[in-house]
Design a protein around this motif. Structure first.
Motif, PDB file in Angstrom:
ATOM      1  N   ASN A  18       0.823  -1.198   0.000  1.00 46.46           N
ATOM      2  CA  ASN A  18       0.000   0.000   0.000  1.00 46.46           C
ATOM      3  C   ASN A  18       0.862   1.254   0.000  1.00 46.46           C
ATOM      4  O   ASN A  18       0.631   2.202  -0.739  1.00 46.46           O
ATOM      5  CB  ASN A  18      -0.922  -0.012   1.218  1.00 46.46           C
ATOM      6  CG  ASN A  18      -2.134   0.879   1.034  1.00 46.46           C
ATOM      7  OD1 ASN A  18      -2.467   1.251  -0.073  1.00 46.46           O
ATOM      8  ND2 ASN A  18      -2.778   1.216   2.128  1.00 46.46           N
ATOM      9  N   LEU A  19       1.912   1.258   0.854  1.00 51.85           N
ATOM     10  CA  LEU A  19       2.812   2.409   0.909  1.00 51.85           C
ATOM     11  C   LEU A  19       3.527   2.612  -0.423  1.00 51.85           C
ATOM     12  O   LEU A  19       3.690   3.742  -0.891  1.00 51.85           O
ATOM     13  CB  LEU A  19       3.838   2.205   2.035  1.00 51.85           C
ATOM     14  CG  LEU A  19       3.286   2.287   3.469  1.00 51.85           C
ATOM     15  CD1 LEU A  19       4.367   1.916   4.467  1.00 51.85           C
ATOM     16  CD2 LEU A  19       2.745   3.677   3.758  1.00 51.85           C
ATOM     17  N   SER A 344      -8.507  -3.710  -2.948  1.00 49.95           N
ATOM     18  CA  SER A 344      -8.971  -3.555  -4.325  1.00 49.95           C
ATOM     19  C   SER A 344      -7.820  -3.805  -5.289  1.00 49.95           C
ATOM     20  O   SER A 344      -6.649  -3.551  -4.981  1.00 49.95           O
ATOM     21  CB  SER A 344      -9.542  -2.145  -4.545  1.00 49.95           C
ATOM     22  OG  SER A 344      -8.552  -1.153  -4.347  1.00 49.95           O
ATOM     23  N   TYR A 345      -8.181  -4.315  -6.472  1.00 46.37           N
ATOM     24  CA  TYR A 345      -7.216  -4.643  -7.515  1.00 46.37           C
ATOM     25  C   TYR A 345      -7.752  -4.164  -8.855  1.00 46.37           C
ATOM     26  O   TYR A 345      -8.946  -4.293  -9.138  1.00 46.37           O
ATOM     27  CB  TYR A 345      -6.980  -6.154  -7.599  1.00 46.37           C
ATOM     28  CG  TYR A 345      -6.517  -6.782  -6.320  1.00 46.37           C
ATOM     29  CD1 TYR A 345      -5.167  -7.000  -6.076  1.00 46.37           C
ATOM     30  CD2 TYR A 345      -7.434  -7.145  -5.339  1.00 46.37           C
ATOM     31  CE1 TYR A 345      -4.737  -7.569  -4.889  1.00 46.37           C
ATOM     32  CE2 TYR A 345      -7.013  -7.720  -4.153  1.00 46.37           C
ATOM     33  CZ  TYR A 345      -5.666  -7.923  -3.926  1.00 46.37           C
ATOM     34  OH  TYR A 345      -5.256  -8.481  -2.747  1.00 46.37           O
ATOM     35  N   ARG A 346      -6.870  -3.647  -9.684  1.00 46.31           N
ATOM     36  CA  ARG A 346      -7.239  -3.321 -11.057  1.00 46.31           C
ATOM     37  C   ARG A 346      -7.084  -4.584 -11.903  1.00 46.31           C
ATOM     38  O   ARG A 346      -6.081  -5.289 -11.819  1.00 46.31           O
ATOM     39  CB  ARG A 346      -6.372  -2.202 -11.620  1.00 46.31           C
ATOM     40  CG  ARG A 346      -6.700  -1.855 -13.074  1.00 46.31           C
ATOM     41  CD  ARG A 346      -5.908  -0.666 -13.579  1.00 46.31           C
ATOM     42  NE  ARG A 346      -6.400   0.580 -12.988  1.00 46.31           N
ATOM     43  CZ  ARG A 346      -5.754   1.287 -12.076  1.00 46.31           C
ATOM     44  NH1 ARG A 346      -4.575   0.865 -11.628  1.00 46.31           N
ATOM     45  NH2 ARG A 346      -6.256   2.401 -11.589  1.00 46.31           N
ATOM     46  N   ILE A 347      -8.098  -4.880 -12.722  1.00 46.09           N
ATOM     47  CA  ILE A 347      -8.053  -6.023 -13.622  1.00 46.09           C
ATOM     48  C   ILE A 347      -7.507  -5.571 -14.969  1.00 46.09           C
ATOM     49  O   ILE A 347      -8.096  -4.701 -15.623  1.00 46.09           O
ATOM     50  CB  ILE A 347      -9.457  -6.638 -13.810  1.00 46.09           C
ATOM     51  CG1 ILE A 347      -9.985  -7.157 -12.466  1.00 46.09           C
ATOM     52  CG2 ILE A 347      -9.433  -7.749 -14.842  1.00 46.09           C
ATOM     53  CD1 ILE A 347     -11.421  -7.657 -12.533  1.00 46.09           C
ATOM     54  N   GLN A 355      -3.656  -6.037 -10.302  1.00 44.30           N
ATOM     55  CA  GLN A 355      -2.695  -5.069  -9.764  1.00 44.30           C
ATOM     56  C   GLN A 355      -3.263  -4.489  -8.474  1.00 44.30           C
ATOM     57  O   GLN A 355      -4.335  -3.894  -8.473  1.00 44.30           O
ATOM     58  CB  GLN A 355      -2.436  -3.931 -10.752  1.00 44.30           C
ATOM     59  CG  GLN A 355      -1.496  -2.867 -10.193  1.00 44.30           C
ATOM     60  CD  GLN A 355      -1.500  -1.592 -11.016  1.00 44.30           C
ATOM     61  OE1 GLN A 355      -2.211  -1.488 -12.001  1.00 44.30           O
ATOM     62  NE2 GLN A 355      -0.718  -0.604 -10.603  1.00 44.30           N
ATOM     63  N   PHE A 356      -2.558  -4.688  -7.363  1.00 44.39           N
ATOM     64  CA  PHE A 356      -3.013  -4.167  -6.077  1.00 44.39           C
ATOM     65  C   PHE A 356      -3.126  -2.645  -6.123  1.00 44.39           C
ATOM     66  O   PHE A 356      -2.233  -1.950  -6.619  1.00 44.39           O
ATOM     67  CB  PHE A 356      -2.034  -4.576  -4.970  1.00 44.39           C
ATOM     68  CG  PHE A 356      -2.332  -3.945  -3.645  1.00 44.39           C
ATOM     69  CD1 PHE A 356      -3.355  -4.429  -2.849  1.00 44.39           C
ATOM     70  CD2 PHE A 356      -1.598  -2.854  -3.209  1.00 44.39           C
ATOM     71  CE1 PHE A 356      -3.637  -3.840  -1.630  1.00 44.39           C
ATOM     72  CE2 PHE A 356      -1.882  -2.258  -1.984  1.00 44.39           C
ATOM     73  CZ  PHE A 356      -2.904  -2.752  -1.192  1.00 44.39           C
ATOM     74  N   ILE A 357      -4.231  -2.126  -5.577  1.00 43.50           N
ATOM     75  CA  ILE A 357      -4.468  -0.692  -5.584  1.00 43.50           C
ATOM     76  C   ILE A 357      -4.566  -0.121  -4.179  1.00 43.50           C
ATOM     77  O   ILE A 357      -3.860   0.808  -3.818  1.00 43.50           O
ATOM     78  CB  ILE A 357      -5.769  -0.344  -6.354  1.00 43.50           C
ATOM     79  CG1 ILE A 357      -5.676  -0.787  -7.821  1.00 43.50           C
ATOM     80  CG2 ILE A 357      -6.057   1.157  -6.281  1.00 43.50           C
ATOM     81  CD1 ILE A 357      -4.643  -0.057  -8.626  1.00 43.50           C
TER      82      ILE A 357
END
Length: 372
Positions: A18-19, A344-347, A355-357
């Motif tokens: 996250n950071l 949340s992740y972008r597909i 992709q971790f958001i």
């Protein structure tokens, strides 16, 4: 001690991710417009008995807190907290599996805000709920009481106490209607059976508990543990996850019955399988399955004819019992029962890779995610 180290390790992994994400995107997001659209989602948190309303930025995928409340009338939290949204997107239903058992109904207002309508007391422990296509009935499954049921929906959108049960379905985990509303499938985890009924529309329109006309049963291999179902958006194919053997079973359904067309597998793992949830993107190109023991999400690519192929797995929140995909197919949100967070992740539109958001703390033991 090892379990504690595992949990701490997973939490630190996501803190660092996250950071890192914030550092990379800080400049890009500094000029974001205040009018950024939000996707509302709801998270059921069983051990704290809370229902969280969360916003997800459609532009960036960032999660943001909106509101939370304990289920009205709940005296003692317990079990999972199944959620479902009516097909007209106006009503949210939440199940209490603690004390007492009930189904709570909420009006969904502007910006996804919830207003409690009332509770319907029930005598059974429900593991899954879903409304019929026309929102006239609530379909449910009881894992503990071994039956599936239909409850009429009243004019005020509360659930009627009158229900029709179909019994002797060992460890019923899900009762679900196909997109064309002609078929209803149930998973019987205890005896590895898929049950099929015809939905009698003419009966359902009369506002009386409709008989489900039995069509077929499909026996899966012993030890499969059929659990949740995802329907292909175009083809008459249901993808059914095997909790105990880590399989995805593609089953073709029609008026004549059920046919197993394919079985694919999650990768081998050291821990015994605890496969949980399954969802497909709205365009039918990517199928995802969650596995609790390894805290992973598995991507399967879907061919144009509905055949699937395992592609890749991704680490996620600790014990991902539930997850959901946004209606636009751009994001996936997973909940961690043991981490008490959602991510949340972008597909990726080309590969389906995640992709971790963003990551957000919620109540205790989040196990259900429902998208508005």
């Amino acid at each position: 001690m090892n379990a504690l180290k595992r949990i701490n390790s997973i939490d630190m992994q996501y803190i660092n991710m996250n950071l890192s994400y914030i550092a990379v995107t800080k400049t890009a997001n500094s000029g974001a417009q205040m009018s950024d659209k939000k996707q509302t989602l709801y998270v059921g948190c069983a051990l704290s008995g809370e229902l969280y309303t969360i916003n997800l930025s459609v532009a960036t995928g960032e999660l943001g807190y909106c509101a939370h409340e304990q289920l009205p009338g709940l005296q003692k939290p317990g079990g999972a907290m199944p959620l479902t949204i009516s097909r007209d997107r106006n009503t949210l239903y939440a199940v209490s599996r603690g004390e007492p058992f009930f189904i709570a109904a909420y009006n969904i207002g502007t910006q996804g805000r919830l207003q409690h309508i009332g509770n319907t007391p029930i005598e059974t422990n429900l593991a899954y709920i879903q409304t019929s296509i026309d929102d006239s009935y609530l379909l449910s499954a009881s894992f503990i009481d071994h039956h599936v049921s239909t409850y009429p929906v009243q004019e005020d959108h509360r659930i009627s106490e009158s229900a029709k049960h179909i019994c002797d379905i060992s460890n019923a985990h899900m009762l679900s209607m196909s997109p064309d509303s002609t078929t209803v499938l149930a998973t019987g985890l205890g005896k590895d059976v898929i049950y099929q009924w015809q939905w009698l529309t003419s009966q359902a329109n009369e506002k009386a508990p409709p008989p489900l006309q039995s069509i077929n049963q499909l026996q899966l291999p012993e030890g499969t543990g059929p659990r949740h179902i995802a329907y292909h958006p175009v083809h008459p194919i249901a993808y059914i996850i095997g909790e105990r053997n880590g399989t995805i079973n593609a089953v073709r359904y029609n008026a004549s019955g059920l046919t197993l067309v394919q079985t694919d597998y999650l990768p081998d793992q050291v821990d015994a399988f605890q496969a949980a949830d399954i969802h497909i993107t709205p365009d039918g190109r990517f199928l995802y399955a969650s596995e609790k023991a390894t805290s992973t999400l598995h991507l399967f690519k879907v061919r144009s004819d509905g055949i699937i192929r395992f592609e890749k797995l991704f680490s996620t929140e600790n014990r991902p019992r539930g997850f959901a995909i946004t209606p636009d197919g751009n994001y996936l949100v997973a909940a961690g029962q043991f981490s008490h967070h959602i991510s949340s992740y972008r597909i990726d539109a080309e590969t389906g890779y995640l992709q971790f958001i963003s990551r957000l703390a919620v109540g205790q033991s989040p196990d259900w995610v429902e998208m508005l």
